[in-house]
Design a protein around this motif. Structure first.
Motif, PDB file in Angstrom:
ATOM      1  N   PRO A   1      53.077  36.441  48.410  1.00 33.23           N
ATOM      2  CA  PRO A   1      54.491  36.294  48.084  1.00 33.23           C
ATOM      3  C   PRO A   1      54.751  35.901  46.640  1.00 33.23           C
ATOM      4  N   GLU A   2      53.736  35.359  45.927  1.00 35.09           N
ATOM      5  CA  GLU A   2      53.925  34.885  44.558  1.00 35.09           C
ATOM      6  C   GLU A   2      53.208  35.715  43.509  1.00 35.09           C
ATOM      7  N   SER A   3      52.361  36.692  43.890  1.00 39.46           N
ATOM      8  CA  SER A   3      51.592  37.386  42.872  1.00 39.46           C
ATOM      9  C   SER A   3      51.116  38.742  43.351  1.00 39.46           C
ATOM     10  N   ILE A   4      50.805  39.604  42.355  1.00 37.10           N
ATOM     11  CA  ILE A   4      50.127  40.876  42.571  1.00 37.10           C
ATOM     12  C   ILE A   4      48.965  40.922  41.595  1.00 37.10           C
ATOM     13  N   MET A   5      47.739  41.148  42.093  1.00 40.76           N
ATOM     14  CA  MET A   5      46.559  41.204  41.225  1.00 40.76           C
ATOM     15  C   MET A   5      45.873  42.554  41.396  1.00 40.76           C
ATOM     16  N   LEU A   6      45.648  43.243  40.268  1.00 43.03           N
ATOM     17  CA  LEU A   6      44.879  44.474  40.229  1.00 43.03           C
ATOM     18  C   LEU A   6      43.540  44.170  39.584  1.00 43.03           C
ATOM     19  N   GLN A   7      42.464  44.626  40.196  1.00 45.23           N
ATOM     20  CA  GLN A   7      41.133  44.318  39.684  1.00 45.23           C
ATOM     21  C   GLN A   7      40.239  45.546  39.770  1.00 45.23           C
ATOM     22  N   VAL A   8      39.511  45.832  38.684  1.00 40.64           N
ATOM     23  CA  VAL A   8      38.447  46.831  38.650  1.00 40.64           C
ATOM     24  C   VAL A   8      37.242  46.156  38.011  1.00 40.64           C
ATOM     25  N   ALA A   9      36.171  45.993  38.772  1.00 45.47           N
ATOM     26  CA  ALA A   9      35.008  45.210  38.330  1.00 45.47           C
ATOM     27  C   ALA A   9      35.493  43.810  37.936  1.00 45.47           C
ATOM     28  N   GLU A  10      35.233  43.348  36.696  1.00 46.48           N
ATOM     29  CA  GLU A  10      35.664  42.016  36.268  1.00 46.48           C
ATOM     30  C   GLU A  10      36.983  42.046  35.498  1.00 46.48           C
ATOM     31  N   ASN A  11      37.592  43.212  35.364  1.00 46.24           N
ATOM     32  CA  ASN A  11      38.851  43.336  34.632  1.00 46.24           C
ATOM     33  C   ASN A  11      40.020  43.159  35.597  1.00 46.24           C
TER      34      ASN A  11
ATOM     35  N   VAL B   1      44.440  42.346  36.169  1.00 52.41           N
ATOM     36  CA  VAL B   1      45.825  42.244  35.733  1.00 52.41           C
ATOM     37  C   VAL B   1      46.573  41.515  36.840  1.00 52.41           C
ATOM     38  N   GLU B   2      47.215  40.388  36.495  1.00 51.85           N
ATOM     39  CA  GLU B   2      47.921  39.581  37.493  1.00 51.85           C
ATOM     40  C   GLU B   2      49.374  39.411  37.077  1.00 51.85           C
ATOM     41  N   LEU B   3      50.267  39.699  38.005  1.00 50.83           N
ATOM     42  CA  LEU B   3      51.703  39.564  37.782  1.00 50.83           C
ATOM     43  C   LEU B   3      52.244  38.461  38.681  1.00 50.83           C
ATOM     44  N   THR B   4      52.913  37.464  38.088  1.00 49.64           N
ATOM     45  CA  THR B   4      53.504  36.349  38.814  1.00 49.64           C
ATOM     46  C   THR B   4      54.942  36.168  38.341  1.00 49.64           C
ATOM     47  N   PRO B   5      55.722  35.313  38.999  1.00 47.71           N
ATOM     48  CA  PRO B   5      57.078  35.058  38.496  1.00 47.71           C
ATOM     49  C   PRO B   5      57.096  34.504  37.077  1.00 47.71           C
ATOM     50  N   GLU B   6      56.006  33.857  36.630  1.00 48.94           N
ATOM     51  CA  GLU B   6      55.946  33.293  35.279  1.00 48.94           C
ATOM     52  C   GLU B   6      55.646  34.350  34.223  1.00 48.94           C
ATOM     53  N   GLY B   7      54.967  35.451  34.590  1.00 44.23           N
ATOM     54  CA  GLY B   7      54.646  36.467  33.602  1.00 44.23           C
ATOM     55  C   GLY B   7      53.459  37.316  34.008  1.00 44.23           C
ATOM     56  N   LEU B   8      52.797  37.890  32.986  1.00 42.08           N
ATOM     57  CA  LEU B   8      51.697  38.828  33.181  1.00 42.08           C
ATOM     58  C   LEU B   8      50.455  38.313  32.472  1.00 42.08           C
ATOM     59  N   THR B   9      49.306  38.385  33.153  1.00 41.54           N
ATOM     60  CA  THR B   9      48.034  37.976  32.560  1.00 41.54           C
ATOM     61  C   THR B   9      47.021  39.098  32.731  1.00 41.54           C
TER      62      THR B   9
ATOM     63  N   PRO C   1      47.611  36.206  56.865  1.00 40.59           N
ATOM     64  CA  PRO C   1      48.841  35.456  56.598  1.00 40.59           C
ATOM     65  C   PRO C   1      49.081  35.306  55.093  1.00 40.59           C
ATOM     66  N   GLU C   2      50.176  35.883  54.609  1.00 37.37           N
ATOM     67  CA  GLU C   2      50.596  35.813  53.199  1.00 37.37           C
ATOM     68  C   GLU C   2      49.596  36.459  52.238  1.00 37.37           C
ATOM     69  N   LEU C   3      48.798  37.432  52.697  1.00 34.83           N
ATOM     70  CA  LEU C   3      47.885  38.134  51.806  1.00 34.83           C
ATOM     71  C   LEU C   3      47.655  39.552  52.310  1.00 34.83           C
ATOM     72  N   LEU C   4      47.847  40.523  51.396  1.00 33.83           N
ATOM     73  CA  LEU C   4      47.538  41.927  51.662  1.00 33.83           C
ATOM     74  C   LEU C   4      46.507  42.374  50.648  1.00 33.83           C
ATOM     75  N   THR C   5      45.377  42.936  51.126  1.00 33.26           N
ATOM     76  CA  THR C   5      44.305  43.398  50.248  1.00 33.26           C
ATOM     77  C   THR C   5      44.035  44.865  50.518  1.00 33.26           C
TER      78      THR C   5
END
Length: 206
Positions: free
Chosen positions: A115-125, A127-135, A95-99
């Motif tokens: 619905p609020e974010s997309i997170m890409l991860q390789v090991a501990e690195n 990249v997260e995209l949200t409506p507020e911006g990019l981290t 529910p509300e999560l695709l991995t």
């Protein structure tokens, strides 16, 4: 007919109308128990397998067009995996999560979507995209990009470039230029808490 009757040879059951097979016990089994056994279930229009709120349905509209639907209920979980558990490639729907992931968690690679974010991860690195911006986070370095500007943090060093200006803070600060370098501002303040040094072949202060 006895419950354990054995028929030798092929057998077909046909009817000009519906056929229902029902069991009121704990189990109903269809088996192809031979060494080269094959279990085939086919339908010209719709085939459905239902277990509570979980359902697999297949519908055929034309010879070259069909639809397959797999549902696990509004609070269920759907997993598609290959290879060793938690290591091989896998797709998990909750529910509300695709991995989408491959490799050992925390070491391999993954994509997580809500619905609020997309997170890409390789090991501990990450990249997260949200409506507020990019981290972005790589080891001890983090970059945050929003509509108000960008902030890069590396250990104790913080560099912010915003709509109203630029700020830098850190243990050391060094700038080098092979050509001209200039700083222009209506008011400029340079402070050295310990020692302030200016060096050059020629120093001009107006």
């Amino acid at each position: 007919m006895p419950g354990n009757a054995l028929h030798v040879g092929d057998r077909q059951i046909q009817a000009t109308a519906n056929i229902d097979i029902a069991s009121h016990g704990a189990r109903t089994s269809l088996m192809a128990a031979g060494e080269e056994g094959a279990l085939v279930m086919s339908a010209n229009k719709i085939a459905a397998l239902v277990c509570g709120s979980t359902a697999l349905s297949m519908e055929n509209d034309e010879d070259q067009a069909g639809a397959v639907s797999l549902q696990a209920g509004p609070e269920g979980q759907l997993t598609i995996a290959l290879g060793p558990e938690e290591i091989g490639p896998r797709i998990v729907l909750e529910p509300e999560l695709l991995t989408i992931a491959v490799g050992v968690p925390g070491v391999g690679a993954s994509i997580k979507m809500t619905p609020e974010s997309i997170m890409l991860q390789v090991a501990e690195n990450t990249v997260e995209l949200t409506p507020e911006g990019l981290t972005e986070i790589i080891a001890e370095v983090m970059r945050s990009l929003t509509a108000e500007g960008q902030t890069v943090t590396a250990g104790e060093t913080v560099h912010t470039v915003g709509l109203t200006g630029e700020e830098m803070e850190g243990p050391t600060n060094m700038a080098e230029a092979e050509g001209d370098a200039s700083i222009m501002a209506p008011m400029l303040e340079v402070t050295g808490d310990g020692m302030l040094t200016e060096e050059g072949a020629m120093v001009m202060i107006n």
